[in-house]
Scaffold this motif. Structure first.
Motif, PDB file in Angstrom:
ATOM      1  N   LEU A   1       7.607  19.211  -1.434  1.00 26.01           N
ATOM      2  CA  LEU A   1       8.973  18.967  -0.965  1.00 26.01           C
ATOM      3  C   LEU A   1       9.446  20.058  -0.015  1.00 26.01           C
ATOM      4  O   LEU A   1      10.064  19.787   1.009  1.00 26.01           O
ATOM      5  CB  LEU A   1       9.940  18.894  -2.156  1.00 26.01           C
ATOM      6  CG  LEU A   1       9.983  17.576  -2.924  1.00 26.01           C
ATOM      7  CD1 LEU A   1      10.885  17.711  -4.141  1.00 26.01           C
ATOM      8  CD2 LEU A   1      10.500  16.451  -2.022  1.00 26.01           C
ATOM      9  N   GLU A   2       9.158  21.327  -0.348  1.00 23.06           N
ATOM     10  CA  GLU A   2       9.734  22.389   0.488  1.00 23.06           C
ATOM     11  C   GLU A   2       8.824  22.790   1.654  1.00 23.06           C
ATOM     12  O   GLU A   2       9.306  23.265   2.672  1.00 23.06           O
ATOM     13  CB  GLU A   2      10.144  23.614  -0.344  1.00 23.06           C
ATOM     14  CG  GLU A   2       9.051  24.258  -1.140  1.00 23.06           C
ATOM     15  CD  GLU A   2       9.532  25.445  -1.987  1.00 23.06           C
ATOM     16  OE1 GLU A   2      10.722  25.769  -2.016  1.00 23.06           O
ATOM     17  OE2 GLU A   2       8.655  26.065  -2.629  1.00 23.06           O
ATOM     18  N   ASN A   3       7.526  22.591   1.504  1.00 25.75           N
ATOM     19  CA  ASN A   3       6.586  23.002   2.571  1.00 25.75           C
ATOM     20  C   ASN A   3       6.098  21.818   3.401  1.00 25.75           C
ATOM     21  O   ASN A   3       5.727  21.984   4.556  1.00 25.75           O
ATOM     22  CB  ASN A   3       5.388  23.741   1.933  1.00 25.75           C
ATOM     23  CG  ASN A   3       4.251  23.956   2.898  1.00 25.75           C
ATOM     24  OD1 ASN A   3       3.524  23.020   3.214  1.00 25.75           O
ATOM     25  ND2 ASN A   3       4.114  25.169   3.410  1.00 25.75           N
TER      26      ASN A   3
ATOM     27  N   VAL B   1       6.759  49.905  -9.724  1.00 26.96           N
ATOM     28  CA  VAL B   1       7.427  48.672  -9.287  1.00 26.96           C
ATOM     29  C   VAL B   1       6.793  48.200  -7.976  1.00 26.96           C
ATOM     30  O   VAL B   1       6.675  48.963  -7.021  1.00 26.96           O
ATOM     31  CB  VAL B   1       8.939  48.923  -9.073  1.00 26.96           C
ATOM     32  CG1 VAL B   1       9.608  47.677  -8.497  1.00 26.96           C
ATOM     33  CG2 VAL B   1       9.596  49.342 -10.381  1.00 26.96           C
ATOM     34  N   VAL B   2       6.394  46.944  -7.962  1.00 31.31           N
ATOM     35  CA  VAL B   2       5.740  46.362  -6.778  1.00 31.31           C
ATOM     36  C   VAL B   2       6.700  45.399  -6.081  1.00 31.31           C
ATOM     37  O   VAL B   2       7.324  44.565  -6.737  1.00 31.31           O
ATOM     38  CB  VAL B   2       4.466  45.591  -7.216  1.00 31.31           C
ATOM     39  CG1 VAL B   2       3.869  44.801  -6.058  1.00 31.31           C
ATOM     40  CG2 VAL B   2       3.437  46.542  -7.811  1.00 31.31           C
ATOM     41  N   ALA B   3       6.809  45.534  -4.770  1.00 24.73           N
ATOM     42  CA  ALA B   3       7.557  44.547  -3.970  1.00 24.73           C
ATOM     43  C   ALA B   3       6.536  43.624  -3.338  1.00 24.73           C
ATOM     44  O   ALA B   3       5.653  44.077  -2.597  1.00 24.73           O
ATOM     45  CB  ALA B   3       8.358  45.250  -2.876  1.00 24.73           C
ATOM     46  N   ALA B   4       6.637  42.336  -3.659  1.00 25.57           N
ATOM     47  CA  ALA B   4       5.694  41.347  -3.111  1.00 25.57           C
ATOM     48  C   ALA B   4       6.446  40.449  -2.136  1.00 25.57           C
ATOM     49  O   ALA B   4       7.463  39.839  -2.498  1.00 25.57           O
ATOM     50  CB  ALA B   4       5.083  40.525  -4.242  1.00 25.57           C
ATOM     51  N   ILE B   5       5.941  40.385  -0.910  1.00 22.08           N
ATOM     52  CA  ILE B   5       6.593  39.546   0.108  1.00 22.08           C
ATOM     53  C   ILE B   5       5.569  38.550   0.622  1.00 22.08           C
ATOM     54  O   ILE B   5       4.491  38.940   1.078  1.00 22.08           O
ATOM     55  CB  ILE B   5       7.149  40.426   1.243  1.00 22.08           C
ATOM     56  CG1 ILE B   5       8.156  41.399   0.627  1.00 22.08           C
ATOM     57  CG2 ILE B   5       7.766  39.575   2.350  1.00 22.08           C
ATOM     58  CD1 ILE B   5       9.031  42.115   1.581  1.00 22.08           C
ATOM     59  N   VAL B   6       5.913  37.277   0.506  1.00 26.29           N
ATOM     60  CA  VAL B   6       4.907  36.240   0.789  1.00 26.29           C
ATOM     61  C   VAL B   6       5.394  35.247   1.840  1.00 26.29           C
ATOM     62  O   VAL B   6       6.592  35.061   2.028  1.00 26.29           O
ATOM     63  CB  VAL B   6       4.514  35.475  -0.515  1.00 26.29           C
ATOM     64  CG1 VAL B   6       3.827  36.401  -1.498  1.00 26.29           C
ATOM     65  CG2 VAL B   6       5.709  34.805  -1.151  1.00 26.29           C
ATOM     66  N   PRO B   7       4.440  34.587   2.519  1.00 25.42           N
ATOM     67  CA  PRO B   7       4.799  33.575   3.521  1.00 25.42           C
ATOM     68  C   PRO B   7       4.931  32.194   2.884  1.00 25.42           C
ATOM     69  O   PRO B   7       4.807  32.041   1.665  1.00 25.42           O
ATOM     70  CB  PRO B   7       3.606  33.634   4.476  1.00 25.42           C
ATOM     71  CG  PRO B   7       2.447  33.946   3.590  1.00 25.42           C
ATOM     72  CD  PRO B   7       2.970  34.763   2.447  1.00 25.42           C
ATOM     73  N   TRP B   8       5.114  31.181   3.732  1.00 23.80           N
ATOM     74  CA  TRP B   8       5.401  29.836   3.237  1.00 23.80           C
ATOM     75  C   TRP B   8       4.175  28.943   3.192  1.00 23.80           C
ATOM     76  O   TRP B   8       4.231  27.841   2.699  1.00 23.80           O
ATOM     77  CB  TRP B   8       6.469  29.183   4.127  1.00 23.80           C
ATOM     78  CG  TRP B   8       6.251  29.421   5.597  1.00 23.80           C
ATOM     79  CD1 TRP B   8       6.916  30.334   6.381  1.00 23.80           C
ATOM     80  CD2 TRP B   8       5.306  28.781   6.480  1.00 23.80           C
ATOM     81  NE1 TRP B   8       6.437  30.303   7.676  1.00 23.80           N
ATOM     82  CE2 TRP B   8       5.452  29.359   7.770  1.00 23.80           C
ATOM     83  CE3 TRP B   8       4.343  27.782   6.306  1.00 23.80           C
ATOM     84  CZ2 TRP B   8       4.674  28.964   8.863  1.00 23.80           C
ATOM     85  CZ3 TRP B   8       3.572  27.393   7.397  1.00 23.80           C
ATOM     86  CH2 TRP B   8       3.741  27.980   8.651  1.00 23.80           C
ATOM     87  N   ASN B   9       3.032  29.368   3.737  1.00 25.49           N
ATOM     88  CA  ASN B   9       1.948  28.397   3.933  1.00 25.49           C
ATOM     89  C   ASN B   9       1.236  27.999   2.632  1.00 25.49           C
ATOM     90  O   ASN B   9       0.878  26.856   2.455  1.00 25.49           O
ATOM     91  CB  ASN B   9       0.958  28.881   4.996  1.00 25.49           C
ATOM     92  CG  ASN B   9       0.308  30.183   4.647  1.00 25.49           C
ATOM     93  OD1 ASN B   9       0.874  30.990   3.907  1.00 25.49           O
ATOM     94  ND2 ASN B   9      -0.870  30.422   5.167  1.00 25.49           N
ATOM     95  N   PHE B  10       1.050  28.989   1.719  1.00 26.53           N
ATOM     96  CA  PHE B  10       0.547  28.677   0.371  1.00 26.53           C
ATOM     97  C   PHE B  10       1.465  29.434  -0.588  1.00 26.53           C
ATOM     98  O   PHE B  10       1.078  30.465  -1.150  1.00 26.53           O
ATOM     99  CB  PHE B  10      -0.912  29.129   0.200  1.00 26.53           C
ATOM    100  CG  PHE B  10      -1.882  28.312   0.991  1.00 26.53           C
ATOM    101  CD1 PHE B  10      -2.378  27.113   0.496  1.00 26.53           C
ATOM    102  CD2 PHE B  10      -2.281  28.716   2.255  1.00 26.53           C
ATOM    103  CE1 PHE B  10      -3.260  26.339   1.245  1.00 26.53           C
ATOM    104  CE2 PHE B  10      -3.156  27.946   3.015  1.00 26.53           C
ATOM    105  CZ  PHE B  10      -3.653  26.760   2.506  1.00 26.53           C
TER     106      PHE B  10
END
Ligand code: NDP
Length: 499
Positions: A105-107, A164-173
């Motif tokens: 739905l979102e991707n 503390v981990v900052a995780a930044i992710v894209p939209w493809n998977f």
């Protein structure tokens, strides 16, 4: 037509979603929101809050508290940590249809890919790293350090969770790449604040719900939704974050790398790719190679970091292989992701579609020959594009140098192995490469000399939890997955006991 699951209907009925901090949904500090759009229908499926610096502070504070020395998470044995992670993996499997439907739905991606790559891939990754909780180890070391009075050294290293981990992710998977970061971080004993892409934030919230249901202590896994400019930037600049793990474009990766150095925060960057597929005239089965090259670029609408977006084909077989790839592309059924027979869905957003179309126009303006596809939308609604193939002789064109991140392939002929290597390595990026040949000596020579973090022979690139992934050159710093993936989230302490 696919029926939405009961859990997903309930989840979506909320319409306005907030951050998931310290084990629960929390009211956002600001009022700004992002509309999450279904790229197949252009309709809104929900809204999420744009996290401001206060939201980010709250999330990092929750993660820091959960990481405190006497917290439940820190006191937990590796075996118990592993049990929670196995439960989490089982819940992802149990709710895989809800996760897959939400990702579609979102991707916009095909439901079969959302089921296998996102839901299935995430469960596999959590299961793989659950096993690592009990296998983190240091080394004993022989020192040459002299000690007075006949005393001796007993030196060893131990790996401690980094914090503390900052995780930044894209939209493809959205879910599988999240798992590549969150699973090893948790296995190492860290706590996490995740900032999903603004295009695909909802599935991250559903994942956070499942983490709580698995028994993860509050604050161990937090999600702050929002944009890159404000939310992502606040998170990466936070001084209590001890490790940033980022997947996205090389452009954003450079910004994050600089920010990380302000606080001397550890950083791993998985960035863009412009990966070559190299087809030799001795490939065992040229039809098989053509199918593989087509699958390597058109899967997930070409929105894959390791997509083989440049194909170099040996001159003698150039016309045949290119014709076969074009036939494979032209036969692909284009439809919305919930159509089980579709082979190509929409691109993720209107903005991204425009960007990809612009590249197609540039390709034509710079003299590449359009072999099939083009920039017209084959559907009435939604962000669709036909699989597009160019043929070119000049390796310096924009469509061959820059990552397009869409279903666009550029084909260039080559003379011999030296020529293929020169063309393939002539790039700022170096994420992956594929080689198609039946000659093992030639394959080994190519493996040795290709400037790429991942090389596949006679197959498109596929990910596996035990196979490290990452890039040479401007495709990134560090590797994800495998043993190195969990050690990314540890810091080494060297100890010497003099006795
Ligand atoms: P972006 O770099 O635009 O965004 C990635 C993430 O970073 C998003 O969550 C984004 O938020 C966030 N972000 C953007 N600006 C900032 C900032 N200044 N500070 C902190 N965070 C920020 O990439 P895309 O989402 O468009 O993803 C596509 C890219 O990802 C491609 O280049 C692809 O090659 C790469 N990729 C690499 C992989 C690898 O393993 N090497 C795997 C998969 C993709 P928001 O979306 O809200 O702007």
């Amino acid at each position: 037509m696919i029926k939405l699951t009961t859990r997903l209907i309930k989840f979506l009925s909320k319409k306005e979603h907030t951050h998931f901090i310290n084990g629960e949904y929390t009211k956002a500090n600001g009022t700004n929101q992002i509309s999450v759009i279904n790229p197949a229908t252009e309709e809104e499926i929900g809204k999420v809050a744009i996290g401001n610096s206060e939201d980010v502070n709250n999330a990092v504070a929750a993660a820091k508290k959960a990481f405190a020395y006497n917290s439940d998470w820190r006191k937990m044995s590796p075996d118990d940590r592993g049990k929670i992670m196995y439960r989490f993996a089982d819940l992802i499997t149990e709710h895989s249809e809800s996760i897959a439907q939400l990702v579609t739905l979102e991707n916009g991606k095909l439901i079969k890919d959302a089921r296998s790559s996102d839901a299935g891939g995430a469960a596999k990754t959590f299961r793989y790293y659950a096993g690592w909780c009990t296998k983190i180890e240091g080394e004993t070391l022989d020192l040459s350090q002299p000690q007075k009075g006949g005393r001796q050294n007993f030196a060893f290293t131990r790996r401690e969770p980094i914090g503390v981990v900052a995780a930044i992710v894209p939209w493809n998977f959205p879910i599988s790449i999240t798992a590549w970061k969150v699973a090893p971080a948790l296995a190492a004993g860290c706590t996490v604040v995740l900032k999903p892409s603004e295009e695909t934030p909802l599935s991250a919230l559903l994942l956070a719900e499942l983490a709580m249901e698995a028994g993860m202590p509050a604050g161990v896994f937090n999600v702050v939704t929002g944009d890159g400019r404000m939310t992502g930037a606040s998170l990466t600049a936070h001084s209590d974050v001890k490790k940033i793990t980022f997947t996205g474009s090389t452009f954003t990766g450079k910004i994050i790398g600089k920010t990380a150095m302000e606080n001397v925060t550890g950083v791993s960057l998985e960035l863009g790719g412009k990966s070559p597929a190299i087809v030799f005239d001795d490939a065992t089965d040229l039809d098989f190679a053509a199918q593989g090259v087509a699958a390597g670029i058109f899967r997930n609408q070409g929105q894959v970091c390791v997509a083989g977006s440049r194909v170099y084909i040996q001159k003698k077989v150039f016309d045949k292989v290119l014709t076969d790839i074009s036939h494979a592309a032209e036969k692909m059924k284009i439809s919305h992701g919930f159509d089980e027979s579709a082979q190509l869905g929409p691109l993720v957003s209107k903005g991204h579609l425009q960007k990809v179309r612009q590249y197609i126009e540039t390709g034509m303006n710079e003299g590449a020959t359009l072999v099939s596809g083009g920039k017209d939308n084959p559907m009435d609604k939604g962000y669709f594009l036909k699989p597009t193939i160019f043929s070119a002789t000049d390796n310096n064109q924009t469509i061959i140098n820059e990552e397009i991140f869409g279903p666009v392939l550029a084909a260039v002929p080559f003379e011999d192995m030296e020529d293929a290597l020169r063309l393939a390595n002539d790039s700022q990026l170096g994420l992956a490469a594929t080689v198609w040949t039946k000659d093992i000596s030639k394959a080994m020579a190519m493996i040795n000399r290709l400037e790429a973090g991942v090389v596949y022979v006679n197959s498109p690139v596929r990910s596996d939890p035990n196979l490290p992934l990452g890039g040479y050159k401007q495709s990134g710093i560090g590797r994800e997955l495998g043993k190195v993936g969990v050690y990314n989230y540890t810091t080494l302490k060297s100890v010497n006991i003099v006795y």
